[in-house]
Scaffold this active site. Structure first.
Site, PDB file in Angstrom:
ATOM      1  N   HIS A 152       0.845  -1.196   0.000  1.00  0.00           N
ATOM      2  CA  HIS A 152       0.000   0.000   0.000  1.00  0.00           C
ATOM      3  C   HIS A 152       0.879   1.243   0.000  1.00  0.00           C
ATOM      4  CE1 HIS A 152       0.894  -0.596   4.258  1.00  0.00           C
ATOM      5  NE2 HIS A 152       0.371   0.582   4.567  1.00  0.00           N
ATOM      6  N   ASP A 192       5.897   4.252   4.989  1.00  0.00           N
ATOM      7  CA  ASP A 192       6.797   3.274   5.601  1.00  0.00           C
ATOM      8  C   ASP A 192       6.803   1.943   4.860  1.00  0.00           C
ATOM      9  OD1 ASP A 192       4.132   3.007   6.495  1.00  0.00           O
ATOM     10  OD2 ASP A 192       4.716   1.967   8.318  1.00  0.00           O
ATOM     11  N   HIS A 193       6.072   1.894   3.749  1.00  0.00           N
ATOM     12  CA  HIS A 193       6.066   0.667   2.939  1.00  0.00           C
ATOM     13  C   HIS A 193       6.575   0.873   1.513  1.00  0.00           C
ATOM     14  CE1 HIS A 193       3.830  -1.890   5.854  1.00  0.00           C
ATOM     15  NE2 HIS A 193       3.511  -0.685   6.313  1.00  0.00           N
ATOM     16  N   HIS A 205      -7.460  -1.618   5.673  1.00  0.00           N
ATOM     17  CA  HIS A 205      -6.610  -0.591   6.265  1.00  0.00           C
ATOM     18  C   HIS A 205      -7.167   0.777   5.871  1.00  0.00           C
ATOM     19  CE1 HIS A 205      -3.186   0.842   8.351  1.00  0.00           C
ATOM     20  NE2 HIS A 205      -2.487   1.218   7.294  1.00  0.00           N
ATOM     21  N   ASP A 261      -0.429  -3.842   6.073  1.00  0.00           N
ATOM     22  CA  ASP A 261      -1.070  -3.560   7.342  1.00  0.00           C
ATOM     23  C   ASP A 261      -2.554  -3.915   7.235  1.00  0.00           C
ATOM     24  OD1 ASP A 261       1.415  -2.341   7.427  1.00  0.00           O
ATOM     25  OD2 ASP A 261       0.666  -0.426   8.082  1.00  0.00           O
TER      26      ASP A 261
END
Length: 301
Positions: A60, A64-65, A140, A210
């Site tokens: 996504h 942080d990804h 999410h 997530d």
């Protein structure tokens, strides 16, 4: 099947922890899953060859990804990469990366291909003769997918004693390994199971980060060998987990138990916690086979 954790902490990088990124090696295929900041540094620290990475899967578009992706794409160019690079991720990822490359005048000199995902149903996004990859729709705050990596069933193992006892010529060995029966010169048909052994059961790995607690993923990940499931919070922050659409360690364990998985790996820890062992302690009250992800940690299954 080997898994190397490059980063497994939530939100922001620290001097001693990194956001989400990991490398899965299955049937000699190397897949990069998510690409948080610092991924290429972690690849070097863990001695993973950049040239082996041909497919990247982004869950996504939270920073942080994927904030490390454009840097990695650019580094590939500086290393004179010639092999194609395939990137799978949510709709919008192509525009984001192309815009950065455009205004930095650094478009790569290798083939860069994007596969943008929009479906809210599980779908096959990659397949070759050895591995198949499917999405795992997650819940999410933005459109998010996990990924299910599955080995295809291997060819059967030849029972040489049996084959030689029937004096079968070597030119038929591959057909036998492919599962075919053999008809002898005298007309007898020898069934395949008399000439072979069952192959090693195929391995499978599910990556889920997530997501909030969501039982709808259970049929997709049912009985996988290894499940990586986010466990951002402990029980004390259960309300915050619900508000931010994340999971607790116990909720991850409940999913593992209901999906009858063989092994659960916890990760995506909130940086508010100093001791990640507590995640394992809480999860083990529900599911016994728990491993803790940590930066630089490798698992072999």
């Amino acid at each position: 099947m080997n898994l190397t954790i490059l980063g497994c902490y939530a939100a922001t990088p620290r001097t001693y922890t990194n956001p989400t990124s990991q490398v899965l090696e299955i049937r000699n295929r190397l897949f990069l899953i998510d690409c948080g900041e610092g991924t290429q540094v972690q690849l070097r620290k863990n001695k993973i060859k950049f040239s082996k990475i041909n497919r990247i899967f982004i869950s996504h578009l939270h920073g942080d990804h994927f904030f490390g992706l454009v840097g990695l794409v650019s580094t590939f160019m500086l290393l004179n990469r010639t092999a194609d690079l395939h990137i799978y991720g949510p709709k919008g990822i192509k525009e984001i990366i192309k815009l950065q490359l455009k205004y930095s005048n650094s478009w790569p000199n290798y083939g860069l291909f994007f596969y943008e995902l929009e479906s809210k149903e599980s779908e096959i996004i990659f397949e070759d003769d050895k591995v198949i990859v499917k999405t795992i729709p997650l819940k999410h705050r933005v459109y998010t997918n996990g990924f299910l990596f599955q080995e295809k069933i291997k060819e059967r193992k030849l029972n040489l004693d049996a084959v030689q006892s029937y004096e079968i010529e070597k030119c038929y060995y591959q057909n036998i390994k492919n599962g075919k029966d053999i008809t002898l010169d005298d007309g007898r048909c020898i069934e395949n199971h008399k000439l072979t052994f069952d192959p090693v059961p195929p391995m499978s790995y599910a990556f889920c980060s997530d997501t909030m607690y969501d039982e709808s993923i259970i049929p997709i990940i049912n009985e996988v060998n290894v499940l990586y499931h986010e466990s951002t919070f402990l029980d004390s922050e259960e309300a915050l987990a619900g508000k931010t659409m994340h999971s607790t360690a116990k909720e991850a364990a409940k999913i593992a138990l209901k999906a009858n998985v063989k092994q659960l790996i916890l990760g995506h820890y909130s940086t508010r916690y100093e001791n990640i062992e507590i995640f394992k302690e809480q999860a083990e009250t529900i599911f016994p086979n728990i491993l803790l992800a940590d930066d630089g940690k490798s698992f072999e299954f």
